[in-house]
Design a protein around this motif. Structure first.
Motif, PDB file in Angstrom:
ATOM      1  N   UNK A 235      20.522   0.097  -1.588  1.00 42.16           N
ATOM      2  CA  UNK A 235      19.458   0.763  -0.842  1.00 42.16           C
ATOM      3  C   UNK A 235      18.232   0.985  -1.713  1.00 42.16           C
ATOM      4  N   UNK A 236      18.458   1.403  -2.953  1.00 42.88           N
ATOM      5  CA  UNK A 236      17.374   1.659  -3.895  1.00 42.88           C
ATOM      6  C   UNK A 236      16.585   0.381  -4.170  1.00 42.88           C
ATOM      7  N   UNK A 237      17.300  -0.728  -4.389  1.00 42.41           N
ATOM      8  CA  UNK A 237      16.646  -1.998  -4.697  1.00 42.41           C
ATOM      9  C   UNK A 237      15.875  -2.527  -3.494  1.00 42.41           C
ATOM     10  N   UNK A 238      16.447  -2.407  -2.287  1.00 40.92           N
ATOM     11  CA  UNK A 238      15.762  -2.909  -1.085  1.00 40.92           C
ATOM     12  C   UNK A 238      14.460  -2.158  -0.835  1.00 40.92           C
ATOM     13  N   UNK A 239      14.483  -0.844  -1.035  1.00 43.43           N
ATOM     14  CA  UNK A 239      13.287  -0.043  -0.761  1.00 43.43           C
ATOM     15  C   UNK A 239      12.109  -0.489  -1.607  1.00 43.43           C
ATOM     16  N   UNK A 240      12.386  -0.910  -2.831  1.00 38.82           N
ATOM     17  CA  UNK A 240      11.315  -1.293  -3.750  1.00 38.82           C
ATOM     18  C   UNK A 240      10.600  -2.563  -3.292  1.00 38.82           C
ATOM     19  N   UNK A 241      11.243  -3.371  -2.443  1.00 41.98           N
ATOM     20  CA  UNK A 241      10.652  -4.638  -2.024  1.00 41.98           C
ATOM     21  C   UNK A 241      10.170  -4.606  -0.577  1.00 41.98           C
ATOM     22  N   UNK A 242      10.029  -3.405  -0.006  1.00 37.99           N
ATOM     23  CA  UNK A 242       9.524  -3.258   1.356  1.00 37.99           C
ATOM     24  C   UNK A 242       8.000  -3.092   1.351  1.00 37.99           C
ATOM     25  N   UNK A 243       7.356  -3.381   2.487  1.00 41.83           N
ATOM     26  CA  UNK A 243       5.892  -3.228   2.574  1.00 41.83           C
ATOM     27  C   UNK A 243       5.410  -1.823   2.232  1.00 41.83           C
ATOM     28  N   UNK A 244       6.170  -0.788   2.607  1.00 42.96           N
ATOM     29  CA  UNK A 244       5.742   0.569   2.290  1.00 42.96           C
ATOM     30  C   UNK A 244       5.609   0.780   0.790  1.00 42.96           C
ATOM     31  N   UNK A 245       6.528   0.217   0.012  1.00 41.01           N
ATOM     32  CA  UNK A 245       6.438   0.365  -1.434  1.00 41.01           C
ATOM     33  C   UNK A 245       5.198  -0.339  -1.974  1.00 41.01           C
ATOM     34  N   UNK A 246       4.908  -1.517  -1.467  1.00 45.20           N
ATOM     35  CA  UNK A 246       3.704  -2.235  -1.908  1.00 45.20           C
ATOM     36  C   UNK A 246       2.455  -1.412  -1.641  1.00 45.20           C
ATOM     37  N   UNK A 247       2.379  -0.832  -0.440  1.00 43.61           N
ATOM     38  CA  UNK A 247       1.214  -0.036  -0.074  1.00 43.61           C
ATOM     39  C   UNK A 247       1.162   1.262  -0.872  1.00 43.61           C
ATOM     40  N   UNK A 248       2.304   1.912  -1.040  1.00 46.04           N
ATOM     41  CA  UNK A 248       2.320   3.168  -1.791  1.00 46.04           C
ATOM     42  C   UNK A 248       1.896   2.988  -3.236  1.00 46.04           C
ATOM     43  N   UNK A 249       2.389   1.936  -3.875  1.00 52.88           N
ATOM     44  CA  UNK A 249       2.016   1.677  -5.265  1.00 52.88           C
ATOM     45  C   UNK A 249       0.549   1.253  -5.368  1.00 52.88           C
ATOM     46  N   UNK A 250       0.076   0.491  -4.383  1.00 54.88           N
ATOM     47  CA  UNK A 250      -1.339   0.105  -4.385  1.00 54.88           C
ATOM     48  C   UNK A 250      -2.232   1.325  -4.233  1.00 54.88           C
ATOM     49  N   UNK A 251      -1.831   2.274  -3.373  1.00 51.57           N
ATOM     50  CA  UNK A 251      -2.652   3.476  -3.179  1.00 51.57           C
ATOM     51  C   UNK A 251      -2.714   4.306  -4.451  1.00 51.57           C
ATOM     52  N   UNK A 252      -1.614   4.304  -5.217  1.00 50.57           N
ATOM     53  CA  UNK A 252      -1.612   5.022  -6.493  1.00 50.57           C
ATOM     54  C   UNK A 252      -2.576   4.363  -7.477  1.00 50.57           C
ATOM     55  N   UNK A 253      -2.501   3.043  -7.579  1.00 48.35           N
ATOM     56  CA  UNK A 253      -3.380   2.318  -8.509  1.00 48.35           C
ATOM     57  C   UNK A 253      -4.848   2.509  -8.132  1.00 48.35           C
ATOM     58  N   UNK A 254      -5.116   2.487  -6.838  1.00 43.98           N
ATOM     59  CA  UNK A 254      -6.496   2.529  -6.359  1.00 43.98           C
ATOM     60  C   UNK A 254      -6.998   3.945  -6.108  1.00 43.98           C
ATOM     61  N   UNK A 255      -6.130   4.935  -6.388  1.00 37.20           N
ATOM     62  CA  UNK A 255      -6.498   6.352  -6.265  1.00 37.20           C
ATOM     63  C   UNK A 255      -7.054   6.667  -4.873  1.00 37.20           C
ATOM     64  N   UNK A 256      -6.288   6.268  -3.865  1.00 34.80           N
ATOM     65  CA  UNK A 256      -6.677   6.524  -2.480  1.00 34.80           C
ATOM     66  C   UNK A 256      -5.467   6.981  -1.687  1.00 34.80           C
ATOM     67  N   UNK A 257      -5.728   7.449  -0.484  1.00 31.40           N
ATOM     68  CA  UNK A 257      -4.613   7.822   0.385  1.00 31.40           C
ATOM     69  C   UNK A 257      -3.957   6.567   0.936  1.00 31.40           C
ATOM     70  N   UNK A 258      -2.638   6.591   1.134  1.00 32.83           N
ATOM     71  CA  UNK A 258      -1.957   5.413   1.678  1.00 32.83           C
ATOM     72  C   UNK A 258      -2.314   5.196   3.141  1.00 32.83           C
ATOM     73  N   UNK A 259      -2.042   3.999   3.622  1.00 33.33           N
ATOM     74  CA  UNK A 259      -2.431   3.635   4.980  1.00 33.33           C
ATOM     75  C   UNK A 259      -1.708   4.455   6.039  1.00 33.33           C
ATOM     76  N   UNK A 260      -0.565   5.009   5.701  1.00 31.84           N
ATOM     77  CA  UNK A 260       0.174   5.795   6.702  1.00 31.84           C
ATOM     78  C   UNK A 260      -0.369   7.218   6.861  1.00 31.84           C
TER      79      UNK A 260
END
Length: 263
Positions: A235-260
């Motif tokens: 479960x832990x490994x699958x979560x890391x490769x989901x679209x939400x993880x991509x967006x969440x990590x991108x929002x952290x890098x870009x210092x913005x709120x996530x799309x959700x």
């Protein structure tokens, strides 16, 4: 010494010090740090006179969760390599949880994500007044499944349902009230507070202490079997490769709120 990201030594009393040593990134864990923890536990397991393990974080913070740059890189790896990272992490927490000698965590500054799991897996936790805790994986589209069993036992499921679902930060006194920390000491007073606990442990018979710890875990049904561990890892490994993880990590890098986030 395990490697330069995790340092260890053992004194003549049999008291081992394991120090997380990535202060430049607040001791955030990556593959090297996880492997360093395993190497330290391997080495200490060969020490016949081991009586107690003390965990510390070098610098201002105890452990600030995952290194998100590393997480982003792992998420892009093939599934087998992604799963391997989760397995090494889960096995490190399980080994710490079931270490046959008492474990003591001395927590200062930030203790986030995986850091809270390390603390929850230890037998005794002393936090300084400046300590700040959070279980914030869901902020980044991730999930803290690997450490939730230890957190539920330490804090109770009702409190985990609040803090793992909101990602709120809470201080040392709240951590003590919840059961994640046993004691709060003044900032800068961790070593003095820890010394008293170490002395108390050393007064006790080693064999009886180990038997008591393992029986306590068994009585609480607190051992994680291989089947449950495999489910946590998958479960832990699958979560890391989901679209939400991509967006969440991108929002952290870009210092913005996530799309959700609404609006």
């Amino acid at each position: 010494m395990a490697n330069d990201t995790v340092l260890w030594e053992i004194d003549r009393r049999g008291v081992a010090s394991v120090t997380l040593n990535r202060p430049q990134v607040n001791n955030a864990y990556n593959g090297d740090l996880i492997e360093g923890l395993h190497a330290a536990m391997d080495a200490l397991g060969r020490e016949a006179g081991l009586r107690l393990v003390v965990l510390r974080g070098n610098g201002k913070h105890f452990q600030a969760g995952a290194d998100l740059a590393w997480i982003s890189g792992v998420a892009k790896q093939p599934p087998a390599e992604n799963e391997r990272a989760s397995r090494l992490t889960a096995e490190a927490i399980r080994r710490l949880d079931t270490c046959p000698v008492p474990t003591l965590a001395l927590v200062q500054g930030g203790c986030f994500g995986g850091g809270t799991g390390i603390a929850a897996a230890c037998d005794v936790v002393v936090a300084s007044e400046d300590a700040i805790f959070s279980i914030a994986e869901t902020r980044w589209g991730l999930m803290a499944g690997i450490i939730l069993p230890q957190l539920c036992r330490a804090m109770g499921v009702r409190q985990v349902r609040r803090y793992a679902l909101t990602g709120e930060r809470f201080g040392a006194q709240e951590a003590r009230r919840l059961g994640l920390a046993h004691e709060v000491c003044p900032t800068g007073g961790l070593e003095a507070a820890g010394a008293g606990i170490i002395e108390a442990v050393l007064m006790n018979a080693p064999g009886a202490t180990t038997a008591t710890k393992l029986r306590t875990l068994a009585a609480a049904r607190a051992f994680i079997d291989d089947g449950e561990l495999r489910d946590l890892i998958d479960e832990h490994a699958r979560a890391r490769q989901q679209p939400e993880a991509s967006e969440g990590l991108a929002s952290f890098r870009e210092k913005r709120k996530p799309s959700w986030y609404p609006g």
